[in-house]
Design an enzyme around this catalytic site. Sequence first.
Site, PDB file in Angstrom:
ATOM      1  N   GLY A   1      48.756  58.521  33.267  1.00  0.00           N
ATOM      2  CA  GLY A   1      47.808  57.732  32.468  1.00  0.00           C
ATOM      3  C   GLY A   1      48.515  57.127  31.275  1.00  0.00           C
ATOM      4  O   GLY A   1      49.734  56.951  31.274  1.00  0.00           O
ATOM      5  N   SER A   2      47.735  56.841  30.252  1.00  0.00           N
ATOM      6  CA  SER A   2      48.295  56.144  29.094  1.00  0.00           C
ATOM      7  C   SER A   2      49.075  57.095  28.188  1.00  0.00           C
ATOM      8  O   SER A   2      48.850  58.311  28.197  1.00  0.00           O
ATOM      9  CB  SER A   2      47.159  55.492  28.306  1.00  0.00           C
ATOM     10  OG  SER A   2      46.225  56.487  27.943  1.00  0.00           O
TER      11      SER A   2
ATOM     12  N   GLY B   1      48.303  60.915  27.170  1.00  0.00           N
ATOM     13  CA  GLY B   1      49.388  61.851  27.527  1.00  0.00           C
ATOM     14  C   GLY B   1      49.690  62.802  26.375  1.00  0.00           C
ATOM     15  O   GLY B   1      49.926  63.996  26.563  1.00  0.00           O
TER      16      GLY B   1
ATOM     17  N   GLU C   1      53.385  61.053  33.416  1.00  0.00           N
ATOM     18  CA  GLU C   1      53.729  59.727  33.959  1.00  0.00           C
ATOM     19  C   GLU C   1      52.929  58.721  33.151  1.00  0.00           C
ATOM     20  O   GLU C   1      51.722  58.571  33.361  1.00  0.00           O
ATOM     21  CB  GLU C   1      53.380  59.651  35.455  1.00  0.00           C
ATOM     22  CG  GLU C   1      54.144  60.629  36.334  1.00  0.00           C
ATOM     23  CD  GLU C   1      55.605  60.227  36.549  1.00  0.00           C
ATOM     24  OE1 GLU C   1      55.957  59.061  36.285  1.00  0.00           O
ATOM     25  OE2 GLU C   1      56.396  61.101  36.956  1.00  0.00           O
TER      26      GLU C   1
ATOM     27  N   CYS D   1      51.699  50.066  36.400  1.00  0.00           N
ATOM     28  CA  CYS D   1      52.479  50.609  35.274  1.00  0.00           C
ATOM     29  C   CYS D   1      53.910  50.092  35.258  1.00  0.00           C
ATOM     30  O   CYS D   1      54.506  49.987  34.194  1.00  0.00           O
ATOM     31  CB  CYS D   1      52.468  52.127  35.322  1.00  0.00           C
ATOM     32  SG  CYS D   1      53.128  52.783  36.856  1.00  0.00           S
TER      33      CYS D   1
HETATM   34  P1  NAD Z   1      43.995  57.009  30.736  1.00  0.00           P
HETATM   35  O1  NAD Z   1      45.061  57.702  29.976  1.00  0.00           O
HETATM   36  O2  NAD Z   1      42.887  56.372  29.994  1.00  0.00           O
HETATM   37  O3  NAD Z   1      43.286  58.038  31.765  1.00  0.00           O
HETATM   38  C1  NAD Z   1      44.010  58.825  32.668  1.00  0.00           C
HETATM   39  C2  NAD Z   1      43.216  60.077  32.990  1.00  0.00           C
HETATM   40  O4  NAD Z   1      43.031  60.834  31.803  1.00  0.00           O
HETATM   41  C3  NAD Z   1      41.843  59.823  33.572  1.00  0.00           C
HETATM   42  O5  NAD Z   1      41.620  60.731  34.635  1.00  0.00           O
HETATM   43  C4  NAD Z   1      40.900  60.122  32.421  1.00  0.00           C
HETATM   44  O6  NAD Z   1      39.661  60.644  32.825  1.00  0.00           O
HETATM   45  C5  NAD Z   1      41.663  61.166  31.636  1.00  0.00           C
HETATM   46  N1  NAD Z   1      41.362  61.126  30.211  1.00  0.00           N
HETATM   47  C6  NAD Z   1      40.966  60.065  29.486  1.00  0.00           C
HETATM   48  N2  NAD Z   1      40.791  60.419  28.195  1.00  0.00           N
HETATM   49  C7  NAD Z   1      41.082  61.731  28.115  1.00  0.00           C
HETATM   50  C8  NAD Z   1      41.085  62.672  27.039  1.00  0.00           C
HETATM   51  N3  NAD Z   1      40.754  62.318  25.798  1.00  0.00           N
HETATM   52  N4  NAD Z   1      41.426  63.931  27.326  1.00  0.00           N
HETATM   53  C9  NAD Z   1      41.773  64.293  28.572  1.00  0.00           C
HETATM   54  N5  NAD Z   1      41.782  63.444  29.623  1.00  0.00           N
HETATM   55  C10 NAD Z   1      41.447  62.178  29.393  1.00  0.00           C
HETATM   56  O7  NAD Z   1      44.771  55.993  31.682  1.00  0.00           O
HETATM   57  P2  NAD Z   1      44.156  54.933  32.661  1.00  0.00           P
HETATM   58  O8  NAD Z   1      43.492  53.896  31.829  1.00  0.00           O
HETATM   59  O9  NAD Z   1      43.383  55.605  33.727  1.00  0.00           O
HETATM   60  O10 NAD Z   1      45.470  54.336  33.346  1.00  0.00           O
HETATM   61  C11 NAD Z   1      46.203  53.309  32.755  1.00  0.00           C
HETATM   62  C12 NAD Z   1      47.432  53.849  32.082  1.00  0.00           C
HETATM   63  O11 NAD Z   1      48.145  54.699  32.964  1.00  0.00           O
HETATM   64  C13 NAD Z   1      48.407  52.761  31.707  1.00  0.00           C
HETATM   65  O12 NAD Z   1      48.944  53.041  30.442  1.00  0.00           O
HETATM   66  C14 NAD Z   1      49.485  52.857  32.767  1.00  0.00           C
HETATM   67  O13 NAD Z   1      50.735  52.386  32.375  1.00  0.00           O
HETATM   68  C15 NAD Z   1      49.504  54.324  33.023  1.00  0.00           C
HETATM   69  N6  NAD Z   1      50.022  54.592  34.353  1.00  0.00           N
HETATM   70  C16 NAD Z   1      51.215  55.189  34.471  1.00  0.00           C
HETATM   71  C17 NAD Z   1      51.739  55.408  35.727  1.00  0.00           C
HETATM   72  C18 NAD Z   1      53.064  56.081  35.925  1.00  0.00           C
HETATM   73  O14 NAD Z   1      53.348  56.462  37.049  1.00  0.00           O
HETATM   74  N7  NAD Z   1      53.881  56.243  34.904  1.00  0.00           N
HETATM   75  C19 NAD Z   1      51.029  55.019  36.847  1.00  0.00           C
HETATM   76  C20 NAD Z   1      49.804  54.415  36.677  1.00  0.00           C
HETATM   77  C21 NAD Z   1      49.292  54.211  35.423  1.00  0.00           C
END
Ligand code: NAD
Length: 467
Positions: free
Chosen positions: A202-203, A207, A224, A258
Amino acid sequence: MPTSNLCQQQWVLGMNPYAGLVSCLRASWLTGKTRPMEYRVSQLEALGHFLDEKHQSILDALALDMHKPQFEAKLSETVLCKNELNYTLNNLRSWMKDEHVDKNMVTQLDMAFIRKDPYGVVLIIGPWNYPVNLLLVPLIGAIAAGNCVILKPSEISSCVERLMAEMLPSYLDRDCFAVVTGGIEKTTKLLENRFDYIFFTGSTSIGRIVMEAAAEHLTPLTLELGGKNPCYIADDCDLQSVANRLVWGRFFNAGQTCIAPDYVLCTLEMQEKLLPALHRAIADFYGANPQESPDFARIISDKQFQRVQSLMDSGHVAIGGQTDEKERYIAPTVLVDVPMSAPIMQEEIFGPILPIVTVANLEEAIDLINTQKQPLAVYVFSSNKKVVKQVLEQTSSGGFASNDTIIQTTLITLPFGGIGPSGLGKYHGKFSFDTFSHHRTCLMHLMDQEKLNTLCYPPYAQHNPES
Ligand code: NAD
């Protein structure tokens, strides 16, 4: 209850609603049932049946969530999962073998090896942009390594989330694998529990939150994350090939990737030559009106639409620029005259906008890349191997590719992951198996041969440590 696990019967509602589920999976893990290779293979094969039998449902869910084109959905989601699965099944036996190591004098008669031990109960949290791939590819590694797993799909890709919760558990052993649904509040509660490993995609900002929760229990984790991936284009390139590969990598999944090239760095002369080639590639791929193309996805949510649309003002629109809020459509767009201080250069774009930042030369491009946070990927286009080598050697990133974009992720034999703010740890293929395995130090010392041990015993004056 937002789970599909039989263990839910043991749930106790209250301050920590997931404690019962986690302890149920931990009890299953402690029975040792996930350790034998046969069990791991049976669960991996069951996952393969899920992918085969629910293939159309998966494609439909992806289309409903973000209008993901079928070809892109197959290529980047289901096919990659199947490749990972088959590769893992073909290699699992050798990966599981103990790794014997060289020995020293005191242990020369012993057996010394590294055992690939399962961690125990693993939590996998997925994002919405590739909601199948980024949930199931880590799951394959976790099962292969012999763990029990809780999967937490993104609530934003709600159709895929529902499909995972409703359909996946009936294929897997419900005592060892569960799907938990929900957003921030529920994930926060889930993270209060002690896991033996956490795998988060995720973001970068979330993270950090996940890492803090893991630190509470000193739980090891993989992150990631995201970032801004620069793409330097030298003056010596085959223009149309560069444009095609750039447009494909940037606008695949409507830019919500990403490892997509986030911005272009090139000279002003190159920009002038590149723009018509980019225009042509966009028209060739998506037609005169990409909104009518079945091959161009939509932005996942209204919130993301507003965010990406607001970045459009960061420069002059050279190509595209059209939007349609009702459909969450943003046309493949190229921006020029973009200063480094513009909002679009301050955050990961994660949408179908490609800004071009002009530089005087290669050295300036490298300096600029090195003033930014380490990204997931650095890309360079050049026919000159020296230019490619210079960018490789003078920059730092999770991954690197020359003369193409995003394709590096399809190679299972390469590790996938970020560095610094773009991530921690790596996976895919054997790297996944190793990520989800604790590399346990094992020394099988002999009961006899006490004479060898006396080489270490006091009084130390009798020994010469240098001999
Ligand atoms: P996000 O960080 O908003 O969410 C990811 C996950 O975290 C979701 O399941 C969400 O429910 C959970 N989450 C959200 N807020 C949370 C909190 N406060 N506490 C705990 N869990 C929480 O990311 P997104 O918007 O789903 O995805 C986009 C981001 O992910 C982009 O920054 C992208 O670059 C990154 N990404 C990275 C990769 C990689 O392999 N490095 C792959 C895909 C996406």
